[in-house]
Design a protein around this motif. Sequence first.
Motif, PDB file in Angstrom:
ATOM      1  N   SER A  70      17.334 -17.602 -25.664  1.00 55.83           N
ATOM      2  CA  SER A  70      17.753 -17.939 -24.304  1.00 55.83           C
ATOM      3  C   SER A  70      17.765 -16.670 -23.455  1.00 55.83           C
ATOM      4  O   SER A  70      18.507 -15.721 -23.740  1.00 55.83           O
ATOM      5  N   LYS A 122      14.560 -22.411 -17.684  1.00 61.88           N
ATOM      6  CA  LYS A 122      16.003 -22.494 -17.920  1.00 61.88           C
ATOM      7  C   LYS A 122      16.720 -22.441 -16.572  1.00 61.88           C
ATOM      8  O   LYS A 122      16.758 -21.405 -15.920  1.00 61.88           O
ATOM      9  N   ALA A 124      23.193 -23.047 -17.471  1.00 64.75           N
ATOM     10  CA  ALA A 124      23.927 -23.309 -18.705  1.00 64.75           C
ATOM     11  C   ALA A 124      24.955 -24.407 -18.483  1.00 64.75           C
ATOM     12  O   ALA A 124      25.467 -24.585 -17.376  1.00 64.75           O
ATOM     13  N   TRP A 158      25.437 -23.763 -30.077  1.00 62.97           N
ATOM     14  CA  TRP A 158      24.451 -23.690 -29.006  1.00 62.97           C
ATOM     15  C   TRP A 158      23.418 -24.780 -29.243  1.00 62.97           C
ATOM     16  O   TRP A 158      23.157 -25.180 -30.382  1.00 62.97           O
TER      17      TRP A 158
END
Length: 465
Positions: free
Chosen positions: A46, A72, A75, A217
């Motif tokens: 990540s 991405k 989060a 995760w």
Amino acid sequence: MRESTQILVIGGGPAGATTAGLLAKAGFQVTLVERDRFPRYHIGESILPSCRPIFELLGVWDKIRAHGFQPKGGAYFHWGTEEWEVRFSDQGNDNTNAWQVIRSEFDQILLDHARELGVEVVEGVSVRDVEFDGEQAVAARWFETKNPDVGGRIEFGHLVDASGRGGVLATRHLQSRRFHEVFRNVAAWSYWKGAKPLGKGPDGAIAVCSVPNGWFWAIPLHDGTLSVGLVTGRDLFNDSRQRLGGIQAVYDEALQECPTVLAMLEGAEQVAEMKVEQDYSYVTESFAGPGYLLAGDAACFLDPLLSTGVHLATYSGMLAAASLSSVLRGEVAEKDAWAFYETVYRHSYERLLVLVSVFYESYRGKDYHFYNAQRLTADERDRLNVQAAFDRIITGIADLDDAERAYHVVQEHLQGSGSGDPNPLNNLNRVHEMKQSPLDPANAVGGLYLTMQPTLGLRATPAPE
């Protein structure tokens, strides 16, 4: 392998490839040795937006963007009883600035790009030891990883040790690595096919979800797999492994406590064996010495909670290249450049160490041993000088009273009397910008600051008139 080189870089991961590429781009002769042959597997999938400026400086950003990695968008956190999201677009840029990557492919792009910039890359070669003339590093003895009887010696003017957690200098020569008392954790992870989308948070988000004795995760990757990992305390892991009979059983039992990730895995198939790493926090006593620098994980390593691994690797690589370039051009004395590098990289690491500990302390289930074990002890707080770390976080605020107020904002929130914002980092982020680099004379370190134009390097602050 040549017999001598201006600069030797040990390690072809993000720290080594970044350092070597930037130095070659600046016109220096660079030889990089890597023990494996790429592509090779690595965890740390990540990537943060803070890496983008460094990739642009390298000239590799467009290649990363074109490869097809999973964008991405931020989060998603499910931490105790609280849920929140972090959207990178909230930082004022709607463009994709970060990716979820398959590291074997990502690292290959960086290393191949370093080659294109002029780095002599030699794969399948391990460094046996480093030779010193007094305290000055002067040469390395190497051997072929798959044929240890074949080897030789290479002299260098300067050395950058980016050998990762193996740490050629720190573990074999200097014996200078110190593990922190916190984050003595274990990660156990695998990969799944056919997982459902998260359905929450930004597109392509990493999910970070707590369980009673740790956290998971979940990272979506562009090959259709989902990386799912458990982080728990080392003692807790070993006790559970003995009780349950294996790593898979520990992982499976913990998954039953994580409804968010469990819902994603409904109907999915685990397609890889379990992998394990442990001991997530260490630092080397010194990041530099006569003729050498330590970059990336070779210098320090941090718990993966905030996905800072590749950031620290590339950031230290840029700092190392800037410092060494100015030394070789005769602009800055080695002693001063090394002091700049040591101070700036160490401060960046310590800042993140404090933030990770603050994040763990925000967990409301104080009765769980795992979360109590993540707190900085009084000894660690004294050693790190936590107040000074927070002072450094607050860029541009020199007055100690202001710094103390920012610190107390965090403390008040952790005690439940803050603004009520469920994200323990948001209050801190409101009183500072996490500006990592001393990019102008006002933020100089030891009279030096980082400059990108016309070349990457260090510049002395102007003398007072």
